[in-house]
Write an enzyme that holds these catalytic residues in place. Structure first.
Site, PDB file in Angstrom:
ATOM      1  N   ALA A   1       0.836  -1.203   0.000  1.00  0.00           N
ATOM      2  CA  ALA A   1       0.000   0.000   0.000  1.00  0.00           C
ATOM      3  C   ALA A   1       0.873   1.255   0.000  1.00  0.00           C
ATOM      4  CB  ALA A   1      -0.934  -0.017   1.209  1.00  0.00           C
ATOM      5  N   LEU A   2       1.296   1.637  -1.183  1.00  0.00           N
ATOM      6  CA  LEU A   2       2.133   2.818  -1.351  1.00  0.00           C
ATOM      7  C   LEU A   2       1.336   3.966  -1.978  1.00  0.00           C
ATOM      8  CD1 LEU A   2       4.993   4.166  -1.391  1.00  0.00           C
ATOM      9  CD2 LEU A   2       5.359   3.107  -3.619  1.00  0.00           C
TER      10      LEU A   2
ATOM     11  N   GLY B   1       0.847   8.623  -7.430  1.00  0.00           N
ATOM     12  CA  GLY B   1       1.228   7.238  -7.712  1.00  0.00           C
ATOM     13  C   GLY B   1       2.685   7.192  -8.124  1.00  0.00           C
TER      14      GLY B   1
ATOM     15  N   GLN C   1       0.080 -11.111 -46.781  1.00  0.00           N
ATOM     16  CA  GLN C   1       1.248 -10.669 -46.011  1.00  0.00           C
ATOM     17  C   GLN C   1       0.878  -9.620 -44.958  1.00  0.00           C
ATOM     18  OE1 GLN C   1       4.299  -9.609 -48.856  1.00  0.00           O
ATOM     19  NE2 GLN C   1       4.825 -11.760 -49.174  1.00  0.00           N
TER      20      GLN C   1
ATOM     21  N   GLY D   1     -10.977  -9.307 -36.283  1.00  0.00           N
ATOM     22  CA  GLY D   1     -11.936  -8.425 -36.946  1.00  0.00           C
ATOM     23  C   GLY D   1     -13.123  -8.100 -36.045  1.00  0.00           C
ATOM     24  N   GLY D   2     -14.320  -8.122 -36.596  1.00  0.00           N
ATOM     25  CA  GLY D   2     -15.529  -7.761 -35.848  1.00  0.00           C
ATOM     26  C   GLY D   2     -15.718  -8.608 -34.605  1.00  0.00           C
TER      27      GLY D   2
ATOM     28  N   GLU E   1       3.000  -0.654 -11.007  1.00  0.00           N
ATOM     29  CA  GLU E   1       4.403  -0.885 -10.623  1.00  0.00           C
ATOM     30  C   GLU E   1       5.358  -0.020 -11.461  1.00  0.00           C
ATOM     31  OE1 GLU E   1       5.477  -4.701  -9.281  1.00  0.00           O
ATOM     32  OE2 GLU E   1       3.379  -5.346  -9.190  1.00  0.00           O
TER      33      GLU E   1
ATOM     34  N   THR F   1       4.703   3.276 -14.412  1.00  0.00           N
ATOM     35  CA  THR F   1       4.209   3.381 -15.790  1.00  0.00           C
ATOM     36  C   THR F   1       5.396   3.262 -16.761  1.00  0.00           C
ATOM     37  OG1 THR F   1       4.562   5.756 -15.793  1.00  0.00           O
ATOM     38  CG2 THR F   1       2.384   4.994 -15.055  1.00  0.00           C
ATOM     39  N   SER F   2       5.070   3.149 -18.040  1.00  0.00           N
ATOM     40  CA  SER F   2       6.143   3.094 -19.063  1.00  0.00           C
ATOM     41  C   SER F   2       6.992   4.359 -18.999  1.00  0.00           C
ATOM     42  CB  SER F   2       5.528   2.939 -20.453  1.00  0.00           C
ATOM     43  OG  SER F   2       4.962   1.662 -20.575  1.00  0.00           O
TER      44      SER F   2
HETATM   45  C1  FAD Z   1      -5.399  -2.174 -11.002  1.00  0.00           C
HETATM   46  C2  FAD Z   1      -4.367  -1.402 -10.250  1.00  0.00           C
HETATM   47  C3  FAD Z   1      -3.613  -2.034  -9.267  1.00  0.00           C
HETATM   48  C4  FAD Z   1      -2.671  -1.320  -8.537  1.00  0.00           C
HETATM   49  N1  FAD Z   1      -1.996  -1.936  -7.518  1.00  0.00           N
HETATM   50  C5  FAD Z   1      -1.258  -1.190  -6.665  1.00  0.00           C
HETATM   51  C6  FAD Z   1      -0.744  -1.765  -5.461  1.00  0.00           C
HETATM   52  O1  FAD Z   1      -0.917  -2.962  -5.177  1.00  0.00           O
HETATM   53  N2  FAD Z   1      -0.076  -0.955  -4.600  1.00  0.00           N
HETATM   54  C7  FAD Z   1       0.149   0.367  -4.874  1.00  0.00           C
HETATM   55  O2  FAD Z   1       0.777   1.040  -4.062  1.00  0.00           O
HETATM   56  N3  FAD Z   1      -0.312   0.930  -6.020  1.00  0.00           N
HETATM   57  C8  FAD Z   1      -1.011   0.202  -6.914  1.00  0.00           C
HETATM   58  N4  FAD Z   1      -1.533   0.771  -8.050  1.00  0.00           N
HETATM   59  C9  FAD Z   1      -1.241   2.162  -8.362  1.00  0.00           C
HETATM   60  C10 FAD Z   1      -0.300   2.304  -9.560  1.00  0.00           C
HETATM   61  O3  FAD Z   1       0.986   1.858  -9.234  1.00  0.00           O
HETATM   62  C11 FAD Z   1      -0.338   3.755 -10.038  1.00  0.00           C
HETATM   63  O4  FAD Z   1      -1.606   3.972 -10.629  1.00  0.00           O
HETATM   64  C12 FAD Z   1       0.775   4.077 -10.996  1.00  0.00           C
HETATM   65  O5  FAD Z   1       2.020   4.039 -10.355  1.00  0.00           O
HETATM   66  C13 FAD Z   1       0.600   5.451 -11.652  1.00  0.00           C
HETATM   67  O6  FAD Z   1       0.315   6.421 -10.709  1.00  0.00           O
HETATM   68  P1  FAD Z   1      -0.925   7.425 -10.931  1.00  0.00           P
HETATM   69  O7  FAD Z   1      -2.074   6.597 -11.333  1.00  0.00           O
HETATM   70  O8  FAD Z   1      -1.053   8.298  -9.752  1.00  0.00           O
HETATM   71  O9  FAD Z   1      -0.524   8.285 -12.189  1.00  0.00           O
HETATM   72  P2  FAD Z   1       0.324   9.642 -12.156  1.00  0.00           P
HETATM   73  O10 FAD Z   1       1.542   9.446 -11.353  1.00  0.00           O
HETATM   74  O11 FAD Z   1      -0.584  10.750 -11.817  1.00  0.00           O
HETATM   75  O12 FAD Z   1       0.725   9.737 -13.692  1.00  0.00           O
HETATM   76  C14 FAD Z   1      -0.219  10.089 -14.687  1.00  0.00           C
HETATM   77  C15 FAD Z   1       0.511  10.049 -16.032  1.00  0.00           C
HETATM   78  O13 FAD Z   1       1.609  10.970 -16.009  1.00  0.00           O
HETATM   79  C16 FAD Z   1       2.817  10.298 -16.315  1.00  0.00           C
HETATM   80  N5  FAD Z   1       3.925  10.863 -15.534  1.00  0.00           N
HETATM   81  C17 FAD Z   1       3.996  11.093 -14.206  1.00  0.00           C
HETATM   82  N6  FAD Z   1       5.204  11.579 -13.878  1.00  0.00           N
HETATM   83  C18 FAD Z   1       5.916  11.649 -15.023  1.00  0.00           C
HETATM   84  C19 FAD Z   1       7.246  12.061 -15.361  1.00  0.00           C
HETATM   85  N7  FAD Z   1       8.096  12.493 -14.410  1.00  0.00           N
HETATM   86  N8  FAD Z   1       7.637  12.004 -16.650  1.00  0.00           N
HETATM   87  C20 FAD Z   1       6.796  11.567 -17.611  1.00  0.00           C
HETATM   88  N9  FAD Z   1       5.531  11.171 -17.354  1.00  0.00           N
HETATM   89  C21 FAD Z   1       5.102  11.205 -16.088  1.00  0.00           C
HETATM   90  C22 FAD Z   1       2.565   8.842 -15.922  1.00  0.00           C
HETATM   91  O14 FAD Z   1       3.445   7.983 -16.613  1.00  0.00           O
HETATM   92  C23 FAD Z   1       1.120   8.667 -16.335  1.00  0.00           C
HETATM   93  O15 FAD Z   1       1.056   8.415 -17.706  1.00  0.00           O
HETATM   94  C24 FAD Z   1      -2.445   0.058  -8.829  1.00  0.00           C
HETATM   95  C25 FAD Z   1      -3.181   0.680  -9.847  1.00  0.00           C
HETATM   96  C26 FAD Z   1      -4.138  -0.024 -10.534  1.00  0.00           C
HETATM   97  C27 FAD Z   1      -4.956   0.701 -11.568  1.00  0.00           C
END
Ligand code: FAD
Length: 391
Positions: free
Chosen positions: A126-127, A133, A280, A340-341, A364, A366-367
């Site tokens: 729970a972070l 996030g 292809q 497809g559909g 864990e 984002t990209s």
């Molecule tokens: C189904 C699910 C399960 C999850 N499980 C857990 C869990 O078990 N424990 C837990 O602690 N969390 C969990 N999460 C939370 C998850 O890790 C976060 O949603 C994630 O890290 C992104 O944080 P955010 O949603 O606040 O997006 P934000 O941090 O608000 O980011 C929004 C967008 O901005 C981009 N962004 C932010 N900062 C930058 C930067 N410096 N440079 C470029 N782009 C940036 C991000 O990549 C994203 O595209 C879960 C989320 C979901 C949906």
């Protein structure tokens, strides 16, 4: 010979893989569509995971687990993910909750929480919070000294396995002025006074998993702390280094499932007097996909091997998560296109995989966050080389 590169597993990893394969074929796969449709948590699958030992396969044997290395763990997770994304995500959420205890906990904490996890009583990580996030150092939950322990206040959000888990590793600020260096981790029992869960997320995909909030105005004893006071952000990041390799395994498993359904459909579907794979425009898509999934899988197994060998996987784990999750995105997209559909309409496995896939590029880290980690590493490398050259 299969087109996609297949890892050569040692005897132990093969054993875990085969257990995962049997359960995936007999139990998890057949349930996948229903879990998605009804957004239902599969308690019966948790029983199977516990009975088979998969629930605790990565937990050391001294704490009641299977003692499997990461390579064996990802082999099992990948196989489950290719049958049911939700069941694989549940396995990974449990692993994510266990790792702070494994990496930073005392022996008594390991015995209790890891031992219970192997028996099916899970711990969640729970972070995240609604307001933050990616920027984990900006969390607002606090823990203040009160009597012989700590009062934790705040709300955690998007907790994987939330509500289904009994325990939570809660990250909170014990020294808000110190920013990321003032975060500590605590074990919290959801049954304790002042702990409540009142929101379950209605998700696009992995709908068989449960994701919840966690409201806290609760007291924990001093010995609930995991690891060192003020050093828990480091513990969280170390946990995520392993967690990202687990998400990479989910990604490869999902990509394999998408590839499988797309390839079968392309051979079977007739248009203009022949199977569509003869065009292809379709055949080359599948050829590219087979190549990219093989590359993704090689990267996944190398990252796990490096972890098992005690090497630093910060960069390799970030690369594996980034690359494999983006390959899985492409695989799910190709599967819908080939179908497809039918691929756009329920019930269809490509339609479900398309939705299940999206989370792999979000949780864990984002990209974008993986690219941030890697861009920093690139810069550090260049600066270090320049420093060495000028020394
Ligand atoms: C189904 C699910 C399960 C999850 N499980 C857990 C869990 O078990 N424990 C837990 O602690 N969390 C969990 N999460 C939370 C998850 O890790 C976060 O949603 C994630 O890290 C992104 O944080 P955010 O949603 O606040 O997006 P934000 O941090 O608000 O980011 C929004 C967008 O901005 C981009 N962004 C932010 N900062 C930058 C930067 N410096 N440079 C470029 N782009 C940036 C991000 O990549 C994203 O595209 C879960 C989320 C979901 C949906």
């Amino acid at each position: 010979m299969t087109v996609i590169w297949t890892p050569k597993l040692n005897e132990d990893a093969q054993k875990w893989h085969d257990i995962a394969a049997r359960l995936s074929d007999e139990k998890f796969g057949p349930l996948a569509e229903e879990l998605d449709r009804d957004q239902r948590y599969p308690w019966e699958s948790i029983d199977e995971l516990v009975k088979s030992g998969l629930a605790g396969l990565f937990i050391p044997t001294e704490f009641g687990g299977g003692g499997a290395p990461l390579t064996a763990t990802i082999a099992a997770v990948e196989r489950v993910a290719s049958a049911c994304s939700s069941t694989a995500a549940i396995l990974c959420a449990c692993q994510l909750g266990a790792f702070p205890v494994l990496l930073g906990g005392r022996d008594d904490q390991k015995r209790k929480y890891l031992g219970e996890m192997a028996q099916g009583t899970a711990t969640s990580f729970a972070l995240s919070e609604r307001s933050t996030g990616s920027d984990a150092a900006a969390i607002t939950a606090t823990a203040d000294r009160e009597g012989e322990g700590w009062r934790i206040k705040g709300e955690k959000y998007w907790i994987g396995n939330g509500g289904a888990s009994r325990y939570y590793v809660v990250f909170a600020k014990t020294d808000p002025k110190a920013g990321g260096r003032g975060i500590s981790a605590f074990m919290v029992d959801k049954e304790a006074e002042g702990v409540s869960i009142d929101e379950l997320n209605d998700k696009m995909g992995i709908r068989g998993t449960q994701t919840s909030n966690l409201k806290l105005d609760t007291w924990v004893a001093a010995d609930a702390m995991i690891g060192e006071e003020g050093r828990a952000l480091r513990l969280a990041l170390k946990t995520l280094n392993v967690g990202r390799i687990m998400v990479s395994a989910q990604s490869v498993g999902l990509a394999l499932a998408a590839y499988r359904t797309a390839a079968e459909r392309a051979v079977e579907r007739q248009a203009f007097g022949g199977p569509i794979i003869e065009n292809q425009g379709i055949g080359f898509k599948l050829a590219d996909l087979a190549t990219e999934i093989s590359a993704a899988r090689l990267m996944l197994y190398e990252a796990a091997r490096a972890y098992d060998a005690g090497e630093d996987v910060t960069n390799l784990g970030a690369m594996a998560k980034l690359f494999t999750s983006e390959v899985s995105h492409k695989a799910a997209d190709v599967a819908v296109q080939v179908w497809g559909g039918f691929g756009y309409c329920k019930p269809n496995v490509a339609e479900r995989l398309y939705r299940d896939q999206r989370i792999l590029e979000i949780y864990e880290g984002t990209s974008e966050i993986q690219r941030l980690v890697l861009a920093r590493a690139v810069r550090k490398n260049v600066e270090k080389a320049a420093q060495e050259a000028s020394a």
